[in-house]
Scaffold this active site. Structure first.
Site, PDB file in Angstrom:
ATOM      1  N   GLY A 270      28.003  42.570  45.642  1.00 50.59           N
ATOM      2  CA  GLY A 270      27.638  41.564  46.631  1.00 50.59           C
ATOM      3  C   GLY A 270      26.436  40.708  46.312  1.00 50.59           C
ATOM      4  O   GLY A 270      26.044  39.873  47.134  1.00 50.59           O
ATOM      5  N   ASP A 289      37.327  42.448  47.712  1.00 45.69           N
ATOM      6  CA  ASP A 289      37.252  43.460  46.663  1.00 45.69           C
ATOM      7  C   ASP A 289      38.349  44.485  46.900  1.00 45.69           C
ATOM      8  O   ASP A 289      38.678  44.804  48.054  1.00 45.69           O
ATOM      9  CB  ASP A 289      35.892  44.155  46.638  1.00 45.69           C
ATOM     10  CG  ASP A 289      35.602  44.766  45.276  1.00 45.69           C
ATOM     11  OD1 ASP A 289      35.000  44.073  44.437  1.00 45.69           O
ATOM     12  OD2 ASP A 289      35.989  45.923  45.050  1.00 45.69           O
ATOM     13  N   ASP A 315      43.595  43.600  46.748  1.00 45.66           N
ATOM     14  CA  ASP A 315      43.702  43.156  45.361  1.00 45.66           C
ATOM     15  C   ASP A 315      43.770  41.629  45.362  1.00 45.66           C
ATOM     16  O   ASP A 315      44.644  41.043  46.008  1.00 45.66           O
ATOM     17  CB  ASP A 315      44.961  43.757  44.745  1.00 45.66           C
ATOM     18  CG  ASP A 315      45.149  43.378  43.282  1.00 45.66           C
ATOM     19  OD1 ASP A 315      44.495  42.430  42.814  1.00 45.66           O
ATOM     20  OD2 ASP A 315      45.959  44.039  42.610  1.00 45.66           O
ATOM     21  N   CYS A 387      30.097  39.374  32.563  1.00 49.82           N
ATOM     22  CA  CYS A 387      28.881  39.838  31.895  1.00 49.82           C
ATOM     23  C   CYS A 387      29.265  40.478  30.565  1.00 49.82           C
ATOM     24  O   CYS A 387      28.797  41.547  30.201  1.00 49.82           O
ATOM     25  CB  CYS A 387      28.073  40.796  32.774  1.00 49.82           C
ATOM     26  SG  CYS A 387      28.987  42.254  33.347  1.00 49.82           S
TER      27      CYS A 387
END
Length: 445
Positions: A270, A289, A315, A387
Site C-alpha cells: 500500500g 490485491d 485477481d 523492482c
C-alpha cells in the site's frame, strides 16, 4: 521410595551464545528450507525472549551473513582441511562467527567464546572445538580470507544471476554486484498533507537525528542513521512513512488529478497507493490485491496516513469478478517480480530465486498488461513498474506489449535518476536508490 525430580542443569552457555545459535537457525531456515528471511527471523524472535540489544544483533548477523553468504563459504573453505558436510547448522554458525569477527569487527574473544558455546545449544557439542580452532586460525592467518577477484564470489551472488546482470548491464554489472552486498539507507516519505520534507527534517534535527532531502524526490528524506520505525515522530499519526526513493517516483509519473478514477492493480502493502492519495486525496482509487491478508495491510497503511480508497480482494486479471465496466483514467501495475532491484534490503532473494521464476514472473507481467489495458480510458495513462533490474522483467515485457498493441503510445519517462531503456526507464541500485524499472503507456483520445 519416590525420589523428587532432578533439577534442570543450569544453562552454562557463554553470554551471547543463544543469539548466535538463533542466527544459525535463521540462516539454515533460509538456505536449507527456502523460507523467506522475514518469516524465519520472525519465527526466531517469537521463540526467544531477546532484549532489544540482542534482537538488533540477531538482525545484523543474519542480514550480514546472507548478504555475504557465498564469500563467507569460500573463506570457510580456506580455513578447513576437509569440507564440512551434512551439518548445515554448524556451517551456518561458522559463517556467523567469521562475519562477526571480520565484518562486524566484534572483539575476537567475544566472538570465539560465544560462537563456540553456541555449538552446544545446537546439539552439536562435537563442533565446539572445530568452531574454536577455525575462528582462531582466521585471527592468525587473515591473509587466507582475501576473496578472489571473481565479483560473483567477492560480492556473493549466484552465478546464474551474476551472468544475467552482466548480459543486461555490461560494464556496469560489477558495480551492481557490489551494491547488492551493501546496506541500504532508510528512506522516509513525508506526508505532504501534514508538512513539507524540510519541516520534518527540522523536527528530526531538534531530536538529534539528521536526515537529508533528495531533490529528485520532493517528499523523500534519507536518514543518516536507521532506527525503529515506531520511534519516528508522527509515524503513528501518518505524518511519515518508510518508502525507498525509487518507489516514490511512481506517484509523480501517474500524475493523478482530482476526481479521476485510479486503479492500483497490485496494491499491497500500500505504499504507492498512500503516496498518490497524499498527493491527490480527491482521486477515486481502487486498491486491488489477490491476497486478502496483504490487502489488510493496505487498509492499515491508508488509515494511518488518513486517506480513503475502495479495497478489493481479487485477481487483477479476472476482471469479470471485480470490474464495474467504467474505465480508469490512471492504472498503476506495480507488477510481481523477482525483486532483484531490492536485494540489498532482502538478501535472501539472491538465494531463493531461480531462473524459472523470472520466466514465470515475466509471463504474469505480460498477462497483467494485456488484461488491464482495455480498462484504460481514452487519454488515460498506465504506469508499469517492477523492482527488478533484469530486462526480462522490464524492457522485454514492455517491448512485447507494444508490438501487440500498435495503438498504445509510450511517452518518455524522463526520470531525474537512471537512464532510458527501450520504451521505459531503468534505475540501477546503489546509493540512495533501489533498482527499478518504469514505463508509461497511454491510450490516444
Amino acid at each position: 521410595m519416590k525420589h523428587p525430580p532432578r533439577p534442570a542443569a543450569p544453562n552454562r552457555s557463554a553470554p551471547g551464545a543463544p543469539v548466535r545459535a538463533a542466527a544459525a537457525h535463521v540462516i539454515q531456515a533460509v538456505m536449507q528450507h527456502g523460507r523467506s528471511l522475514d518469516d524465519a527471523l520472525a519465527f526466531a524472535t517469537s521463540r526467544n525472549r531477546f532484549d532489544a540489544r540482542d534482537h538488533a544483533l540477531l538482525s545484523a548477523m543474519v542480514y550480514g551473513v546472507l548478504r555475504h553468504y557465498r564469500r563467507l563459504g569460500w573463506q570457510l573453505e580456506q580455513m578447513m582441511d576437509r569440507p564440512l558436510r551434512d551439518a548445515p547448522l554448524v556451517d551456518a554458525l561458522l559463517r556467523v562467527g567469521l562475519y562477526q569477527m571480520h565484518d562486524m569487527r566484534t572483539p575476537d574473544h567475544a566472538v570465539v567464546s560465544a560462537t563456540t558455546s553456541a555449538a552446544s545449544l545446537l546439539q552439536a557439542e562435537w563442533a565446539g572445538s572445530l568452531v574454536n580452532a577455525l575462528l582462531r586460525r582466521s585471527q592468525r592467518e587473515p591473509e587466507r580470507l582475501e576473496p578472489p577477484e571473481d565479483p560473483a564470489i567477492r560480492h556473493s551472488w549466484p552465478n546464474w544471476l551474476a551472468d544475467a546482470l552482466r548480459h543486461d548491464w555490461g560494464e556496469a554489472a560489477d558495480a551492481i554486484l557490489a551494491e547488492g552486498s551493501a546496506q541500504a539507507p532508510m528512506t522516509l516519505r513525508v506526508n505532504r498533507r501534514r508538512m513539507s520534507a524540510d519541516d520534518y527534517r527540522a523536527r528530526l534535527s531538534r531530536m538529534g537525528r539528521e536526515a537529508r532531502t533528495l531533490p529528485e524526490a520532493p517528499e523523500a528524506l534519507v536518514l543518516e542513521q536507521a532506527g525503529e520505525v515506531d520511534a519516528l515522530p508522527g509515524f503513528a499519526r501518518g505524518s511519515v512513512s518508510v518508502q525507498d526513493a525509487s518507489a516514490q517516483l511512481a506517484a509523480p509519473l501517474l500524475d493523478v488529478q482530482p476526481g479521476q478514477r485510479v486503479l492500483d492493480a497490485c496494491s499491497a502493502p500500500g505504499g504507492k497507493a498512500a503516496h498518490l492519495l497524499e498527493r491527490c486525496p480527491k482521486a477515486q482509487l481502487t486498491a486491488l490485491d489477490s491476497d486478502r491478508a496483504r490487502l489488510q495491510r493496505v487498509d492499515e497503511t491508508l488509515r494511518r496516513v488518513g486517506v480513503q480508497a475502495t479495497l478489493v480482494a481479487a485477481d487483477a486479471t479476472d476482471t469479470a469478478r471485480w470490474w464495474d465496466g467504467a474505465p480508469f483514467d490512471r492504472i498503476l501495475i506495480d507488477a510481481p517480480c523477482s525483486g532483484t532491484g531490492v536485494i540489498r534490503r532482502h538478501p535472501d532473494i539472491k538465494w531463493l530465486r531461480r531462473v524459472g521464476d523470472v520466466r514465470a514472473l515475466a509471463k504474469t507481467q505480460q498477462q497483467l498488461l494485456e488484461t488491464l489495458w482495455p480498462l484504460l480510458a481514452p487519454g488515460g495513462r498506465m504506469v508499469f513498474a517492477t523492482c527488478s533490474i533484469l530486462r526480462a522483467e522490464g524492457r522485454d515485457v514492455v517491448a512485447h506489449f507494444l508490438e501487440r498493441h500498435p495503438e498504445a503510445e509510450s511517452p518518455s519517462c524522463d526520470l531525474p535518476v537512471g537512464a532510458a531503456d527501450g520504451a521505459g526507464w531503468r534505475i540501477a541500485p546503489g546509493g540512495d536508490w533501489d533498482g527499478f524499472y518504469y514505463a508509461v503507456l497511454s491510450r490516444p483520445r
